[in-house]
Write an enzyme that holds these catalytic residues in place. Structure first.
Site, PDB file in Angstrom:
ATOM      1  N   GLU A 155       0.812  -1.358   0.100  1.00 16.96           N
ATOM      2  CA  GLU A 155      -0.149  -0.125   0.011  1.00 16.96           C
ATOM      3  C   GLU A 155       0.896   1.242   0.017  1.00 16.96           C
ATOM      4  O   GLU A 155       1.922   1.362   0.730  1.00 16.96           O
ATOM      5  CB  GLU A 155      -1.055  -0.046   1.148  1.00 16.96           C
ATOM      6  CG  GLU A 155      -1.967   1.087   1.132  1.00 16.96           C
ATOM      7  CD  GLU A 155      -3.077   1.144   2.204  1.00 16.96           C
ATOM      8  OE1 GLU A 155      -4.198   2.003   2.173  1.00 16.96           O
ATOM      9  OE2 GLU A 155      -2.940   0.385   3.089  1.00 16.96           O
ATOM     10  N   GLU A 249     -13.037   1.760   2.130  1.00 17.14           N
ATOM     11  CA  GLU A 249     -12.330   1.761   3.471  1.00 17.14           C
ATOM     12  C   GLU A 249     -12.363   3.187   3.969  1.00 17.14           C
ATOM     13  O   GLU A 249     -11.610   4.020   3.794  1.00 17.14           O
ATOM     14  CB  GLU A 249     -10.880   1.228   3.107  1.00 17.14           C
ATOM     15  CG  GLU A 249     -10.325   1.224   4.505  1.00 17.14           C
ATOM     16  CD  GLU A 249      -8.783   1.295   4.640  1.00 17.14           C
ATOM     17  OE1 GLU A 249      -8.127   0.268   5.055  1.00 17.14           O
ATOM     18  OE2 GLU A 249      -8.224   2.276   4.086  1.00 17.14           O
TER      19      GLU A 249
END
Length: 275
Positions: A155, A249
């Site tokens: 990420e 998210e």
């Protein structure tokens, strides 16, 4: 675009965490289906105690898939890091990630295993040693994940949370330099809004290496609740042929159901228009 929409799920988390479904993970499958989602992203607390049989049964019953398994809880709850200076800590972190890969394989995760905070921070000195170690750890994880037909998703996170890979170009450079295989880029619109001068260009920079996408708006609420312009983002995703999940998210504001419904409605407007 025909990407699946995924919603985040975890057993328990602080109120302000950007995770929508909380509580029993088997029940989360039924709730995700009721909310209209195609997939669930699981933030696992302990792979050893994961309710695998019941979870798989619920997935089959609802016709829903798992998009990704996220490793963040290994770092935040157990303080383990795959680049720790403490060899015991480092080895324990790797064993945990291997167990998450096994779990992802058992769940037939479609996108892979997310590596975020568990990669640690780069020290002010001896930076090359840090990147050499990180590359070797990711090489090991990538090889093991490939043997399980899974992928590693690293990420890109903003500078206020980590000093490693704040932009897509930084991670592309790292992957090129170390020639890492089965290690892909995971982008998040919330982090991109902070770091990337041109978010669509950043996605094009990631290109074929883009393996996963998180969606939250500039205020980390659901997509559409802030000021991010998603049109160029979605067009860039289509241009590079991104076929992975679009995972929501975001913080559960004003409440998790409203956030989940609003995010789905907003993202569906792009998917249904077949950009």
């Amino acid at each position: 675009m025909k990407n699946k929409l995924a919603i985040t799920a975890i057993e328990n988390a602080p109120a302000g965490s950007p995770l929508l479904l909380r509580g029993d993970l088997v029940q989360a499958i039924h709730e995700a289906t009721a909310l209209g989602y195609d997939a669930v992203e699981i933030h696992v607390v302990d792979a050893a105690t994961f309710p695998l049989a019941d979870f798989l049964a619920a997935c089959r019953q609802e016709g829903i898939t798992v998009s990704a398994i996220v490793t963040g809880q290994i770092f935040t709850r157990r303080k383990l890091c795959i680049t720790s200076a403490d060899e015991v800590n480092r080895d324990a972190a790797m064993r945990e990630v291997y167990s998450y890969i096994d779990l992802a394989a058992a769940l037939n995760a479609t996108d892979g295993i997310v590596i975020g905070w568990i990669k640690g921070n780069c020290p002010g000195s001896n930076q090359k040693a840090y990147y050499d170690l990180l590359a070797e750890q990711l090489r090991l994880l990538g090889t093991y994940a490939a043997s399980k037909k899974q992928r590693i998703l690293v990420e890109v996170i903003n500078r206020y949370e980590t000093n490693v890979f704040n932009t897509a170009s930084e991670l592309v450079t790292f992957l090129d330099e170390y020639r890492l295989e089965n290690v892909f880029i995971h982008m998040d619109t919330f982090h991109m809004n902070i770091e990337e001068a041109d978010m669509a260009k950043a996605l094009r920079t990631a290109g074929r290496r883009l393996g996963y996408m998180h969606f939250a708006d500039s205020n980390r609420e659901y997509p559409g609740a802030g000021h991010i312009d998603y049109v160029p983002i979605m067009l860039a995703l289509k241009e590079i042929g991104y076929s992975g999940a679009l995972s929501v998210e975001c913080i559960p504001a004003p409440d998790y159901k409203t956030a989940a419904y609003s995010a789905k409605k907003y993202l569906d407007s792009f998917l249904n228009d077949q950009l």
